[in-house]
Design an enzyme around this catalytic site. Structure first.
Site, short mmCIF file in Angstrom:
data_model
loop_
_atom_site.label_atom_id
_atom_site.label_comp_id
_atom_site.label_asym_id
_atom_site.label_seq_id
_atom_site.Cartn_x
_atom_site.Cartn_y
_atom_site.Cartn_z
N TRP A 162 -17.62 -64.70 6.56
CA TRP A 162 -16.63 -63.88 7.25
C TRP A 162 -17.36 -62.56 7.53
CZ3 TRP A 162 -14.03 -59.20 6.68
CH2 TRP A 162 -12.86 -59.05 7.46
N HIS A 222 17.38 -48.43 16.61
CA HIS A 222 16.73 -47.11 16.63
C HIS A 222 15.34 -47.15 17.26
CE1 HIS A 222 19.91 -45.34 14.24
NE2 HIS A 222 19.90 -46.44 13.50
N GLU A 262 -0.02 -64.33 12.44
CA GLU A 262 -1.26 -64.83 11.84
C GLU A 262 -1.75 -66.12 12.48
OE1 GLU A 262 -1.96 -64.28 7.27
OE2 GLU A 262 -0.02 -65.17 7.59
N LYS A 272 3.83 -64.41 9.58
CA LYS A 272 3.41 -65.82 9.73
C LYS A 272 3.14 -66.12 11.20
CE LYS A 272 2.55 -66.77 6.49
NZ LYS A 272 2.75 -66.09 5.25
N ARG A 311 -12.39 -69.42 3.27
CA ARG A 311 -12.75 -68.06 2.89
C ARG A 311 -13.46 -67.30 4.02
NH1 ARG A 311 -12.57 -67.21 -2.56
NH2 ARG A 311 -13.94 -65.43 -2.28
N CYS A 316 -16.02 -64.91 2.68
CA CYS A 316 -17.29 -65.61 2.48
C CYS A 316 -17.18 -66.53 1.26
CB CYS A 316 -18.47 -64.68 2.25
SG CYS A 316 -18.83 -63.61 3.64
N LYS A 346 -8.88 -66.23 3.76
CA LYS A 346 -7.84 -66.43 2.76
C LYS A 346 -7.77 -65.30 1.76
CE LYS A 346 -4.67 -68.75 0.58
NZ LYS A 346 -3.33 -68.65 1.17
N GLU A 352 8.01 -61.21 6.63
CA GLU A 352 7.17 -62.39 6.36
C GLU A 352 7.16 -63.34 7.56
OE1 GLU A 352 5.04 -63.06 4.21
OE2 GLU A 352 4.84 -65.24 4.12
N ASN A 362 -21.56 -62.76 -1.03
CA ASN A 362 -20.18 -62.46 -0.67
C ASN A 362 -19.89 -61.05 -1.17
OD1 ASN A 362 -17.38 -62.36 -0.36
ND2 ASN A 362 -16.99 -63.52 -2.23
N GLY A 363 -19.59 -60.14 -0.25
CA GLY A 363 -19.32 -58.76 -0.66
C GLY A 363 -19.93 -57.80 0.34
O1 M6R Z 1 -4.38 -63.38 -2.49
P1 M6R Z 1 -3.39 -62.30 -2.21
O2 M6R Z 1 -1.98 -62.71 -2.50
O3 M6R Z 1 -3.74 -61.00 -2.88
O4 M6R Z 1 -3.49 -62.06 -0.65
C1 M6R Z 1 -2.79 -61.00 -0.05
C2 M6R Z 1 -2.83 -61.12 1.46
O5 M6R Z 1 -4.15 -61.06 1.93
C3 M6R Z 1 -2.20 -62.42 1.94
O6 M6R Z 1 -0.88 -62.55 1.51
C4 M6R Z 1 -2.24 -62.51 3.47
O7 M6R Z 1 -1.39 -61.55 4.02
C5 M6R Z 1 -1.87 -63.92 3.91
N1 M6R Z 1 -2.73 -64.32 4.97
C6 M6R Z 1 -0.45 -64.04 4.34
O8 M6R Z 1 -0.15 -65.27 4.91
#
Ligand code: M6R
Length: 617
Positions: free
Chosen positions: A74, A513, A497, A494, A27, A2, A612, A490, A100-101
């Site tokens: 969000w 395994h 996501e 990616k 956000r 948010c 984000k 990673e 937000n929260g």
């Molecule tokens: O702001 P942060 O680095 O604490 O965020 C951590 C994760 O939420 C963040 O890395 C998330 O996994 C990303 N969407 C990865 O691309």
């Protein structure tokens, strides 16, 4: 999660708020809304969907007022509907609130307020808080003790709240005024020329001012035409500290790139230069980390490291673990912040505790930091956003200095975290056994990282062509070993996501395994194949995949010869020092995921269900 914006000034508030919401949309993008206080009324426009939907809706209103609030959501409590979009209005029509929260005890409050005749149009916790403010306002005598009845009503309501909030509130009886407050959700106040803007982060106000006050937990800001005052929930006065934001509006804009993710991938060479700048010793044999606030003798006492983080930052911690253990010969443990906070992990006096977070607002990482501090540990942070909650609460740390990262999928912040992990390993190693000459070699390797990343980016067109051939596969494996196992994780993250393709990251040899059961001509594998002692072992793993008709995309260090026909696609990366390899190897998987998502016409910068910065548990 948010984004909130509030404006008090002399300009028409609606366009300024909408502009801010566009910048905060990363956000959360389930719904958006704004409320303008004008003509003695709270005029609200809100819609499920993106800010662009709200812009059209707002055009149907005559928004002329100079005070307003806006929100991009969000969803937590309640589905994605117009009714659940913020701002919410109290049932007596006096207050408008954005939030937000999460208000954890909203259910009890809702029952209480319903008993007092308050009614609700949404399923949100936020509307409950809005009505609670109205309830206290109705109970308050008119402005007493020289303090505003408006401010006191918000304060009284917040005294009953359990949970987290960044809020901004308008009251119909106080035109040109706003109250905002925070508890564990980010909030800052932009101090402009005759105007004030509260926002979840600086990108929403950077086009109007670079002067900001970062609010702390438990603080309320009362903004009027005459200025602003900050007090605490406990009514203590706070002297504001005005900070200056060092980045500019251009850093928060997409420029000629199709997506922020693309822009941020290609910014990596410069981002890495910025991360390193001024951080090597004059003799060129080690790193400088003054921000850790620890002397060399204190650091020599450290006999163990603990890292906590989430998502991509957690992957970066795994690489740091590998390098610190390898070069500094000290044990390192890495935990998900969300797990650490509920475990009773034994720490000892000589453990140095690190959190890593791009945003510095991830609630699980912040909670892990607080738990470690509660246990008496010194907590250090690797963090990108200056003035973030984690940066302020840590005992010391290192800023990444990569500028704002807007794409939801982390790219430049991730490689910068890899770099800082590598620099930390060097710093600790040089305080222990690493020789001067090895230090110089290591430093030179790190200094060369931006150019090596430029070379890796030179494969973009080749990777784009591969992406076109592979975009229709439904499952992928990413396989790597040692410091490239976290890069396999990673790469899989990616792809998941931003393209919604199922992908798993695994240690290459561990694949047999279990995950090997997935292999068929329908499940390609992305292998990291670096030069060195494990080259032959990785080739064996590739043979096992090939024997089962699995397609292979191999990311191979230049100079390595793969057996003919083993890989279906080869992406070369430059040969480099082990400390730099994870950084360079990340680039092809970023590009592969990006181009696959583009082929699939996915919303790269705003993938579904994600936000984000994850500021709820
Ligand atoms: O702001 P942060 O680095 O604490 O965020 C951590 C994760 O939420 C963040 O890395 C998330 O996994 C990303 N969407 C990865 O691309």
């Amino acid at each position: 999660m948010c984004g909130i914006v509030g404006y008090v000034g002399k300009q028409k508030a609606a366009s300024i708020i909408l502009e801010g919401l566009k910048r905060l949309e990363y956000r959360g993008y389930d719904s958006a809304g704004l409320c303008i206080l004008q003509g003695g009324q709270l005029d609200v426009a809100k819609k499920a969907g993106r800010v662009e939907v709200l812009v059209k809706e707002a055009a149907r209103h005559r928004f002329n007022g100079t005070t307003g609030i806006g929100h991009t959501r969000w969803a937590t409590h309640g589905g994605v509907t117009d009714a659940n979009a913020h701002p919410h209005i109290s049932s007596d029509g006096k207050f408008a609130l954005i939030h937000n929260g999460v208000i954890e005890n909203y259910a009890q409050m809702k029952t209480f307020l319903a008993g007092k005749g308050y009614t609700f149009k949404s399923e949100t916790d936020t509307e409950v808080l809005c009505n609670l403010i109205a309830y206290h306002y109705a109970k308050e005598p008119s402005d007493s003790n020289g303090t505003s009845r408006f401010l006191e009503s918000v304060r009284k309501a917040l005294e009953h709240v359990e949970g987290t909030y960044g809020i901004a509130v308008l009251c119909v009886d106080f035109p040109g005024e706003m109250v905002a407050a925070r508890e564990a959700s980010p909030l800052l106040l932009g101090v402009g020329d005759g105007e004030y803007i509260v926002a979840s982060d600086a990108s929403a106000l950077i086009n109007r001012t670079q002067n900001v006050v970062y609010l702390k937990d438990g603080e309320l800001v009362y903004v009027t035409a005459a200025g602003f005052t900050i007090t605490t929930l406990g009514q203590a006065d706070v002297s504001p500290v005005v900070d200056r934001i060092t980045w500019s509006i251009a850093d928060a804009e997409r420029g000629s790139h199709a997506h922020f993710m693309e822009k941020e991938i290609f910014e990596q060479p410069v981002a890495l230069e910025n991360t390193m700048r001024g951080r090597f010793s004059e003799d060129g044999s080690t790193a400088n980390f003054g921000g850790l606030n620890l002397s060399a003798p204190e650091l020599r006492q450290i006999d163990r490291f603990m890292f906590c983080a989430c998502g991509s930052a957690w992957h970066a911690c795994l690489v740091a673990e590998h390098l610190i253990e390898r070069y500094a010969r000290l044990p390192v443990e890495v935990d998900y912040a969300s797990e650490f906070r509920y475990r009773n992990s034994p720490l000892d006096r000589n453990t140095l505790f690190f959190v890593m977070s791009q945003s510095g607002e991830t609630i699980d990482t912040l909670a892990a930091l607080r738990e470690a501090k509660r246990k008496g540990y010194r907590v250090l942070a690797i963090n990108n956003v200056v003035g973030s909650s984690i940066a302020r609460e840590a005992d010391g740390g290192v800023y990444q200095h990569v500028g704002p990262e807007i794409g939801v999928a982390s790219t430049k912040a991730f490689t910068s975290q890899l770099l800082l992990g590598a620099m930390l390993a060097l710093y600790i190693a040089r305080l222990r056994d690493m020789s001067f000459n090895d230090g110089v070699q290591y430093v030179n390797a790190l200094k060369g990282a931006p150019d090596l990343v430029r070379q890796a980016l030179g494969q973009a067109a080749h990777i784009q062509a591969i992406a076109k051939r592979y975009a229709r596969y439904a499952d992928f494996l990413f396989l790597g070993r040692l410091s490239l196992f976290p890069i396999a994780l990673e790469g899989a993250l990616k792809l998941k996501e931003i393209s919604y393709i199922h992908a798993e990251g695994y240690p290459a040899a561990e694949m047999k395994h279990g995950p090997i059961a997935l292999i068929s001509e329908k499940c390609p594998s992305v292998f990291f194949v670096p030069k060195g002692e494990i080259f032959n072992k990785i080739v064996s793993s590739m043979q096992e995949i090939k024997a089962r008709k699995g397609k292979i995309i191999a990311i191979v260090t230049e100079g390595c010869e793969l057996p003919a026909g083993l890989a279906d696609e080869v992406i070369p990366i430059p040969d480099c020092h082990e400390a730099v390899l994870p950084i360079v190897a990340t680039v092809p998987v970023q590009l592969l995921s990006y181009y696959i998502a583009v082929v699939l016409k996915c919303d790269v910068d705003k993938p579904r269900n994600l936000a984000k910065s994850v500021t709820v548990e």
